[in-house]
Design an enzyme around this catalytic site. Structure first.
Site, mmCIF file in Angstrom:
data_model
loop_
_atom_site.group_PDB
_atom_site.id
_atom_site.type_symbol
_atom_site.label_atom_id
_atom_site.label_comp_id
_atom_site.label_asym_id
_atom_site.label_seq_id
_atom_site.Cartn_x
_atom_site.Cartn_y
_atom_site.Cartn_z
ATOM 1 N N HIS A 1 5.167 15.483 2.209
ATOM 2 C CA HIS A 1 4.225 14.453 2.684
ATOM 3 C C HIS A 1 3.134 14.132 1.662
ATOM 4 C CE1 HIS A 1 2.575 12.772 6.780
ATOM 5 N NE2 HIS A 1 3.176 11.855 6.046
ATOM 6 N N CYS B 1 -2.033 14.805 9.329
ATOM 7 C CA CYS B 1 -1.217 15.660 8.472
ATOM 8 C C CYS B 1 -1.444 15.512 6.969
ATOM 9 C CB CYS B 1 0.265 15.394 8.751
ATOM 10 S SG CYS B 1 0.752 15.457 10.469
#
Length: 498
Positions: free
Chosen positions: A147, A89
């Site tokens: 993130h 990710c």
């Protein structure tokens, strides 16, 4: 066909290392020179999380209808060989948002989430797409998963986004009522952050609807509001679906009554929820009369989960590709990828040469004359001339990957796939063997030497080591099993890929 012939005339292998690398790195900047400063489309980048290559209608899914996502490909261009910058990710999204290989700035792994670490994300020295568009006069908003760093100096609203609604770590529960903590700083064990409140422009808030619906509603509201603004907008719609935990409401589960595997069924339903949201956004563009002047990118951040090595459930379909999330096989780095820009790109077709998520920044910079940093040249290129047919050949003479912790590397050169692991090197002809079943390196030893040199020359330009500790090092205490909230499916199985 020999390995050397399989890549045709795209790159001459003889004497390749230094000269070819210079060509590889110079290509993006040559593309940027064609910039048209007058072009100021609205920009929407839609990212899903861990979606399998075939788990979308436009790539042939037999069991997950995605009519709205398919519309982007049908009215635009489907990239049959669309790659991301990393097979998990955060590094993948870092590559997308900077237009540069994440290894250049040491983003070789998922961050550990420590909000006291100012190095735990994309460094401030890197220019992000949001910052370049804001400097060009755009309104900017990020929705969903961040993130890119949890330290206050690394969060969305200090990285070029005027507005942010979402969560700052790598995952979150989907059901209302699960937010037990005000902030990630209160985490006692790993993955506590799945149960924090959301952040709405700096304010901690609970959410009242299924999380994917919340993100879609916020996206529609932003498009509606910005449609009459005096400046164009950039919307980064970063869904966390269908990433674990596999949580979904009956509204979407009931669309798949005949699926017997409950985890696959939940995953399919989560993608269906995303498709509804994409449809709402596209409908809003139509309603406001701005679809022609809006470029929409859709892609997954990496391949779907197909094995237990990530710590998650293998629920995705990456066929016909080998492997999945966390792996450098095609199933880990080749993803569903499409673009629609009615005012600039003729639609209704496929583009079959290798392209990268890095090219989102490269395309926008090239078409819009965005300011970039000369000392940090983009690795992404402007795809428009290639899609228009005015520029021939592959957009990238080569694409590269590095997994520092696993001592692995990969490279695509035309139709050739090169892999390097502690066990040795391998090569696959993707034109005849897309599933990477037959290693052809042994019968092409001389060619492999040249490829080793090319990959090594690229690797020397990357950061010598990761910039931050790995996932699992904060909080220091090992993670216990977390009981799910009432009515929810099991707690997150992890972020994977470490």
């Amino acid at each position: 066909m020999t390995l050397a012939r399989s890549i045709g005339g795209r790159i001459r292998l003889a004497g390749m290392a230094a000269g070819a690398l210079a060509m590889v790195m110079a290509a993006p900047q040559a593309a940027l020179a064609r910039a048209d400063a007058a072009a100021r489309p609205n920009v929407i980048v839609i990212v899903t999380d861990d979606q399998g290559y075939r788990d979308v209608g436009f790539n042939g899914s037999p069991d997950i209808p995605t009519p709205n996502i398919d519309r982007i490909a049908r009215e635009g261009v489907r990239f049959t060989r669309g790659y991301v910058a990393f097979p998990v990710c955060a590094p993948s999204r870092a590559g997308l948002l900077t237009g540069r290989y994440p290894a250049r700035f040491g983003f070789d792994r998922n961050p550990n989430g420590d909000p006291t670490d100012p190095k735990g994300g994309v460094p401030r020295s890197e220019l992000m797409l949001s910052e370049a568009l804001k400097a060009a006069g755009y309104g900017t908003k990020a929705i969903g998963k961040w993130h890119m760093g949890t330290h206050p100096t690394l969060r969305p609203r200090v990285r070029g986004f005027d507005e942010f609604y979402g969560f700052i770590e790598g995952g979150h529960g989907y059901m209302p009522g699960q937010a037990k903590m005000e902030d990630i700083s209160q985490s006692k064990v790993i993955y506590d952050w799945y149960y924090t409140k959301l952040i709405d422009n700096g304010v901690k808030v609970d959410f009242k609807k299924y999380l994917t619906e919340e993100f879609s509603d916020r996206a529609v509201e932003y498009v509606d509001r910005m449609a009459t603004a005096d400046k164009p907008f950039f919307l980064y719609l970063a869904y966390n679906a269908p990433h674990a935990p596999l949580q979904v409401t009956d509204k979407y589960l009931n669309r798949f009554p005949n699926v017997t595997n409950p985890k696959r069924r939940a995953y399919m339903a989560m993608i269906s929820a995303v498709d509804d949201g994409v449809g709402q956004v596209l409908q809003e563009l139509d309603k406001r009369g701005i679809a022609k002047d809006t470029v929409v990118f859709f892609l997954s951040d990496n391949g779907g989960v197909t094995n237990h090595d990530t710590g998650e459930q293998p629920v995705a379909d990456n066929a016909p590709l080998r492997g999945g999330k966390s792996q450098l096989f095609e199933g880990g780095v080749r993803v569903p990828f499409a673009v629609r820009w009615p005012g600039r790109i003729a639609g209704g077709r496929d583009y079959t040469r290798p392209v990268s998520s890095l090219d989102i920044f490269g395309t926008l910079a090239g078409e819009m004359g965005l300011h970039t940093l000369p000392r940090q040249p983009l690795d992404g290129v402007n795809l428009v001339p290639y899609l228009a047919g005015t520029t021939r050949g592959d957009p990238h003479p080569a694409l590269f990957w590095r997994k520092y912790d696993q001592h692995q590397g990969a490279m695509v050169v035309g139709d050739l796939k090169y892999l390097a692991t502690p066990q040795g090197t391998a090569a696959y002809n993707l034109r005849s063997d897309v599933a990477e079943t037959t290693d052809v390196s042994k019968q092409n030893a001389a060619t492999m030497v040249k490829l080793d040199e090319l990959y090594g020359a690229w690797a020397k330009q990357m950061a010598p080591r990761p910039a931050f500790p790995p996932l699992g090092t904060w909080p220091a205490k090992a993670a216990p099993k977390v009981a799910p909230a009432a009515g929810a499916t099991p707690a997150p199985e992890g972020e994977g890929g470490q």
